[in-house]
Design a protein around this motif. Structure first.
Motif, mmCIF file in Angstrom:
data_model
loop_
_atom_site.group_PDB
_atom_site.id
_atom_site.type_symbol
_atom_site.label_atom_id
_atom_site.label_comp_id
_atom_site.label_asym_id
_atom_site.label_seq_id
_atom_site.Cartn_x
_atom_site.Cartn_y
_atom_site.Cartn_z
ATOM 1 N N GLY A 1 40.365 59.862 46.331
ATOM 2 C CA GLY A 1 40.911 60.725 45.292
ATOM 3 C C GLY A 1 41.606 60.059 44.136
ATOM 4 O O GLY A 1 42.110 60.751 43.239
ATOM 5 N N ALA A 2 41.683 58.723 44.109
ATOM 6 C CA ALA A 2 42.289 58.055 42.951
ATOM 7 C C ALA A 2 41.507 58.407 41.697
ATOM 8 O O ALA A 2 40.278 58.502 41.720
ATOM 9 N N ARG A 3 42.196 58.595 40.577
ATOM 10 C CA ARG A 3 41.517 59.062 39.360
ATOM 11 C C ARG A 3 41.103 57.915 38.443
ATOM 12 O O ARG A 3 40.182 58.047 37.648
ATOM 13 N N GLU A 4 41.829 56.790 38.523
ATOM 14 C CA GLU A 4 41.530 55.650 37.661
ATOM 15 C C GLU A 4 41.830 54.367 38.425
ATOM 16 O O GLU A 4 42.924 54.212 38.978
ATOM 17 N N ILE A 5 40.861 53.448 38.452
ATOM 18 C CA ILE A 5 41.030 52.198 39.195
ATOM 19 C C ILE A 5 40.558 51.042 38.328
ATOM 20 O O ILE A 5 39.477 51.105 37.731
ATOM 21 N N GLN A 6 41.368 50.004 38.257
ATOM 22 C CA GLN A 6 40.957 48.750 37.625
ATOM 23 C C GLN A 6 40.802 47.712 38.731
ATOM 24 O O GLN A 6 41.767 47.398 39.434
ATOM 25 N N ALA A 7 39.579 47.195 38.884
ATOM 26 C CA ALA A 7 39.272 46.199 39.916
ATOM 27 C C ALA A 7 38.997 44.873 39.230
ATOM 28 O O ALA A 7 38.141 44.790 38.340
ATOM 29 N N VAL A 8 39.722 43.833 39.627
ATOM 30 C CA VAL A 8 39.559 42.526 38.986
ATOM 31 C C VAL A 8 39.379 41.439 40.037
ATOM 32 O O VAL A 8 39.822 41.560 41.170
ATOM 33 N N ASP A 9 38.718 40.366 39.619
ATOM 34 C CA ASP A 9 38.541 39.212 40.499
ATOM 35 C C ASP A 9 38.489 37.961 39.638
ATOM 36 O O ASP A 9 37.939 37.980 38.525
ATOM 37 N N TYR A 10 39.038 36.880 40.159
ATOM 38 C CA TYR A 10 39.020 35.608 39.426
ATOM 39 C C TYR A 10 37.609 35.055 39.324
ATOM 40 O O TYR A 10 37.250 34.412 38.343
ATOM 41 N N ASP A 11 36.787 35.321 40.342
ATOM 42 C CA ASP A 11 35.417 34.803 40.405
ATOM 43 C C ASP A 11 34.485 35.746 39.648
ATOM 44 O O ASP A 11 34.126 36.820 40.135
ATOM 45 N N ALA A 12 34.076 35.343 38.457
ATOM 46 C CA ALA A 12 33.222 36.199 37.622
ATOM 47 C C ALA A 12 31.861 36.443 38.249
ATOM 48 O O ALA A 12 31.196 37.444 37.951
ATOM 49 N N SER A 13 31.433 35.565 39.170
ATOM 50 C CA SER A 13 30.099 35.697 39.755
ATOM 51 C C SER A 13 29.975 36.913 40.668
ATOM 52 O O SER A 13 28.865 37.366 40.959
ATOM 53 N N VAL A 14 31.098 37.462 41.140
ATOM 54 C CA VAL A 14 31.012 38.608 42.043
ATOM 55 C C VAL A 14 30.961 39.938 41.295
ATOM 56 O O VAL A 14 30.676 40.977 41.903
ATOM 57 N N LEU A 15 31.225 39.928 40.003
ATOM 58 C CA LEU A 15 31.375 41.192 39.277
ATOM 59 C C LEU A 15 30.083 42.010 39.239
ATOM 60 O O LEU A 15 30.127 43.240 39.312
ATOM 61 N N LYS A 16 28.959 41.334 39.137
ATOM 62 C CA LYS A 16 27.677 42.053 39.144
ATOM 63 C C LYS A 16 27.473 42.755 40.485
ATOM 64 O O LYS A 16 27.010 43.903 40.539
#
Length: 310
Positions: A195-210
């Protein structure tokens, strides 16, 4: 194509870090054979029948990966051994650290390894299932589809399963959530489905973002969750009601320096990935920044700690 199965015997503490080394080397699959986890399954009643005996020696975990047999293999194996040695130098126990290799016949093992991954229910409501299995949710269960892949986190590891149990209690409809060190995106996906309405997900490793983005789309939560590369909270904007940090102790300790800027008044910090030897270090850092413990869970040598501002 032929494949080389690379196997190492190591500790519970080093398991996920070794798996990450394999993935950084381009391994097309990683299998973790944890006797403690197998014992849990045998005694849980989830299997109608099994002739697998209860393991009496549970301290050693076997981590296997599959690398293509080509001109780069020898260099990758040397890099792997070097990276494992660096873990030891950083204070992570890896013994016995026995490495073995075996060349596999030219076969499609990509389907064979699926026998290691099945639908799991780590919490009271959340069910994690691979895409190739069918599952009909019961009562108020929430199903997350997630395949093992090149990013950390499928819900089976103690650090992640403890977070999942806590998220079921912490996430309220309409919440704003930050997920620092998102890995596969599993905790962000769960927060969205809770039920969260807004989430920012970040990671130091750019290779996992895809991979994270693919997982979001697989679960139809891509409109709720934004994904970005970030060193801790550098590329996070605003303040959240809940900050999740399932990473490692040293990074969590650094996180406290940035937390006040990004945690709303009355907000909660959920941390995990803390080995038991580092619990006091994290608690001391939290106290020094004015944060107190709301709840502390421990499982298989790992801790999950929830904090609020004093």
């Amino acid at each position: 194509m032929k494949w080389c199965e690379v196997s190492i015997q190591t500790t519970h503490e080093a398991t996920e870090l070794v798996a990450e080394i394999f993935r950084d080397l381009g391994a097309s699959g990683v299998v973790i054979e944890d006797p403690e986890l197998i014992n849990d399954y045998i005694t849980s009643g989830k299997w109608d029948y099994t002739d697998i005996p209860i393991a009496t020696e549970t301290q050693v975990v076997t981590v296997k990966a599959y690398l293509p047999v080509n001109g780069e293999l020898e260099g990758r194996l040397m890099t792997f051994r070097h990276e494992v040695e660096l873990l030891e130098k950083r204070g992570v126990r890896t013994e016995p650290g026995t490495v073995s290799t075996m060349e596999l016949a030219d076969e499609d093992w990509s389907d064979t390894w699926k026998k290691y991954f099945h639908t799991e229910k780590p919490g009271e409501r959340i069910v994690i299932k691979p895409t190739w299995e069918e599952y009909s949710p019961k009562d108020n269960e929430i199903v997350v589809e997630l395949d093992p892949g090149a990013a950390f986190g499928t819900g089976t590891h103690a650090t992640t399963s403890m977070c999942i149990c806590e998220l079921e209690k912490l996430v309220k409809p309409g919440m704003k959530v930050f997920d620092v060190g998102t890995g596969s995106g599993i905790l962000s996906i769960i927060a969205a489905k809770l039920g969260a309405r807004e989430i920012q997900a970040v990671d130091y490793d750019a290779s996992v973002l895809k991979i994270v983005q693919e997982n979001l789309e697989q679960n139809n939560v891509e409109k709720i969750i934004s994904v970005a590369q970030s060193d801790l909270m550098q590329n996070i904007h605003g303040k959240a009601d809940l900050v999740i940090a399932n990473i490692v102790a040293d990074i969590i300790i650094r996180l406290f320096d940035q937390l006040d800027e990004h945690l709303a008044d009355g907000g909660t910090l959920l941390t995990s990935g803390i080995i038991e030897d580092r619990i006091d270090d994290v608690l001391n850092a939290a106290a020094a920044h004015g944060y107190s413990v709301v709840k502390r869970m421990e499982n298989k040598g790992w801790a999950c700690i929830t904090f609020i501002r004093c």
